[in-house]
Motif scaffolding. Structure first.
Motif, PDB file in Angstrom:
ATOM      1  N   GLU A  12      12.483  -7.490  11.432  1.00 60.47           N
ATOM      2  CA  GLU A  12      13.866  -7.005  11.468  1.00 60.47           C
ATOM      3  C   GLU A  12      14.150  -6.039  10.322  1.00 60.47           C
ATOM      4  N   ALA A  13      13.740  -6.392   9.118  1.00 60.21           N
ATOM      5  CA  ALA A  13      14.011  -5.556   7.941  1.00 60.21           C
ATOM      6  C   ALA A  13      13.248  -4.227   7.993  1.00 60.21           C
ATOM      7  N   GLY A  15      12.095  -2.787  10.721  1.00 62.66           N
ATOM      8  CA  GLY A  15      12.437  -2.029  11.914  1.00 62.66           C
ATOM      9  C   GLY A  15      11.242  -1.688  12.795  1.00 62.66           C
ATOM     10  N   VAL A  16      10.164  -2.443  12.629  1.00 63.29           N
ATOM     11  CA  VAL A  16       8.950  -2.214  13.409  1.00 63.29           C
ATOM     12  C   VAL A  16       8.233  -3.550  13.580  1.00 63.29           C
ATOM     13  N   ASP A  17       7.640  -3.756  14.749  1.00 67.30           N
ATOM     14  CA  ASP A  17       6.936  -5.024  14.947  1.00 67.30           C
ATOM     15  C   ASP A  17       5.445  -4.937  14.639  1.00 67.30           C
ATOM     16  N   GLY A  18       4.937  -3.725  14.528  1.00 62.48           N
ATOM     17  CA  GLY A  18       3.532  -3.565  14.189  1.00 62.48           C
ATOM     18  C   GLY A  18       3.144  -2.107  14.061  1.00 62.48           C
ATOM     19  N   GLU A  19       1.930  -1.896  13.586  1.00 63.20           N
ATOM     20  CA  GLU A  19       1.404  -0.543  13.437  1.00 63.20           C
ATOM     21  C   GLU A  19      -0.100  -0.621  13.280  1.00 63.20           C
ATOM     22  N   GLN A  20      -0.743   0.508  13.432  1.00 62.73           N
ATOM     23  CA  GLN A  20      -2.178   0.600  13.207  1.00 62.73           C
ATOM     24  C   GLN A  20      -2.441   1.401  11.942  1.00 62.73           C
ATOM     25  N   LEU A  21      -3.358   0.893  11.139  1.00 56.91           N
ATOM     26  CA  LEU A  21      -3.794   1.596   9.941  1.00 56.91           C
ATOM     27  C   LEU A  21      -5.245   2.013  10.138  1.00 56.91           C
ATOM     28  N   SER A  22      -5.574   3.192   9.705  1.00 61.02           N
ATOM     29  CA  SER A  22      -6.967   3.638   9.772  1.00 61.02           C
ATOM     30  C   SER A  22      -7.820   2.772   8.866  1.00 61.02           C
ATOM     31  N   TRP A  23      -8.970   2.382   9.348  1.00 62.06           N
ATOM     32  CA  TRP A  23      -9.885   1.576   8.552  1.00 62.06           C
ATOM     33  C   TRP A  23     -10.424   2.401   7.391  1.00 62.06           C
ATOM     34  N   ALA A  24     -10.462   1.792   6.224  1.00 67.73           N
ATOM     35  CA  ALA A  24     -11.045   2.403   5.027  1.00 67.73           C
ATOM     36  C   ALA A  24     -11.692   1.292   4.222  1.00 67.73           C
ATOM     37  N   SER A  25     -12.780   1.593   3.555  1.00 70.59           N
ATOM     38  CA  SER A  25     -13.489   0.567   2.781  1.00 70.59           C
ATOM     39  C   SER A  25     -12.623  -0.009   1.658  1.00 70.59           C
ATOM     40  N   GLU A  26     -11.580   0.738   1.258  1.00 73.16           N
ATOM     41  CA  GLU A  26     -10.667   0.244   0.223  1.00 73.16           C
ATOM     42  C   GLU A  26      -9.823  -0.923   0.725  1.00 73.16           C
ATOM     43  N   LEU A  27      -9.768  -1.130   2.013  1.00 68.33           N
ATOM     44  CA  LEU A  27      -9.003  -2.235   2.602  1.00 68.33           C
ATOM     45  C   LEU A  27      -9.927  -3.435   2.793  1.00 68.33           C
ATOM     46  N   ALA A  28     -10.407  -3.965   1.690  1.00 63.64           N
ATOM     47  CA  ALA A  28     -11.393  -5.040   1.726  1.00 63.64           C
ATOM     48  C   ALA A  28     -10.768  -6.407   2.008  1.00 63.64           C
ATOM     49  N   THR A  29      -9.486  -6.586   1.644  1.00 61.45           N
ATOM     50  CA  THR A  29      -8.815  -7.879   1.824  1.00 61.45           C
ATOM     51  C   THR A  29      -7.409  -7.668   2.377  1.00 61.45           C
ATOM     52  N   LEU A  30      -6.790  -8.754   2.804  1.00 65.04           N
ATOM     53  CA  LEU A  30      -5.402  -8.672   3.256  1.00 65.04           C
ATOM     54  C   LEU A  30      -4.502  -8.187   2.130  1.00 65.04           C
ATOM     55  N   GLY A  70     -11.260  -3.342  12.925  1.00 63.51           N
ATOM     56  CA  GLY A  70     -10.899  -3.973  14.184  1.00 63.51           C
ATOM     57  C   GLY A  70     -10.107  -5.252  14.044  1.00 63.51           C
ATOM     58  N   ASP A  71      -9.913  -5.733  12.813  1.00 58.79           N
ATOM     59  CA  ASP A  71      -9.147  -6.956  12.602  1.00 58.79           C
ATOM     60  C   ASP A  71      -7.669  -6.763  12.895  1.00 58.79           C
ATOM     61  N   GLU A  72      -7.023  -7.869  13.215  1.00 62.22           N
ATOM     62  CA  GLU A  72      -5.573  -7.914  13.336  1.00 62.22           C
ATOM     63  C   GLU A  72      -5.042  -8.712  12.146  1.00 62.22           C
ATOM     64  N   VAL A  73      -4.039  -8.163  11.490  1.00 72.90           N
ATOM     65  CA  VAL A  73      -3.423  -8.781  10.326  1.00 72.90           C
ATOM     66  C   VAL A  73      -1.958  -9.040  10.652  1.00 72.90           C
ATOM     67  N   ALA A  74      -1.445 -10.178  10.231  1.00 66.46           N
ATOM     68  CA  ALA A  74      -0.031 -10.481  10.447  1.00 66.46           C
ATOM     69  C   ALA A  74       0.596 -10.948   9.143  1.00 66.46           C
ATOM     70  N   PHE A  75       1.819 -10.490   8.905  1.00 68.60           N
ATOM     71  CA  PHE A  75       2.607 -10.928   7.750  1.00 68.60           C
ATOM     72  C   PHE A  75       3.892 -11.545   8.269  1.00 68.60           C
ATOM     73  N   PHE A  76       4.268 -12.689   7.695  1.00 71.17           N
ATOM     74  CA  PHE A  76       5.503 -13.353   8.113  1.00 71.17           C
ATOM     75  C   PHE A  76       6.006 -14.244   6.979  1.00 71.17           C
TER      76      PHE A  76
END
Length: 82
Positions: A12-13, A15-30, A70-76
């Motif tokens: 709600e805050a 204003g989007v329910d999801g998005e895709q981020l390009s994979w990069a080796s810098e994104l090693a963890t959540l 290819g992973d799916e990540v969720a924050f809540f």
């Protein structure tokens, strides 16, 4: 690609329910994904909350969970009842 989903008041805050981020080796963890999103500033600061919950591929995990392309990540937010 990393598929990112936002739930409850985060969705709600932001204003989007999801998005895709390009994979990069810098994104090693959540947490790396979270920090990337926090860098956007403004309302994205809500992802700095102490009680943030997250999941990788629909399984609850910690922010230190490793990621792969290819992973799916969720924050809540935590859910409370009463």
């Amino acid at each position: 690609m990393i598929q990112v989903q936002y739930f409850a008041r985060y969705r709600e805050a932001l204003g989007v329910d999801g998005e895709q981020l390009s994979w990069a080796s810098e994104l090693a963890t959540l947490d790396d994904v979270r920090l990337l999103l926090l860098a956007r500033g403004g309302v994205w600061a809500l992802l700095a909350e102490q009680n943030l919950m997250c999941a990788r591929n629909q399984e609850l995990c910690s922010l230190s969970e490793p990621l792969a392309d290819g992973d799916e990540v969720a924050f809540f937010p935590t859910v409370t009842g009463g």
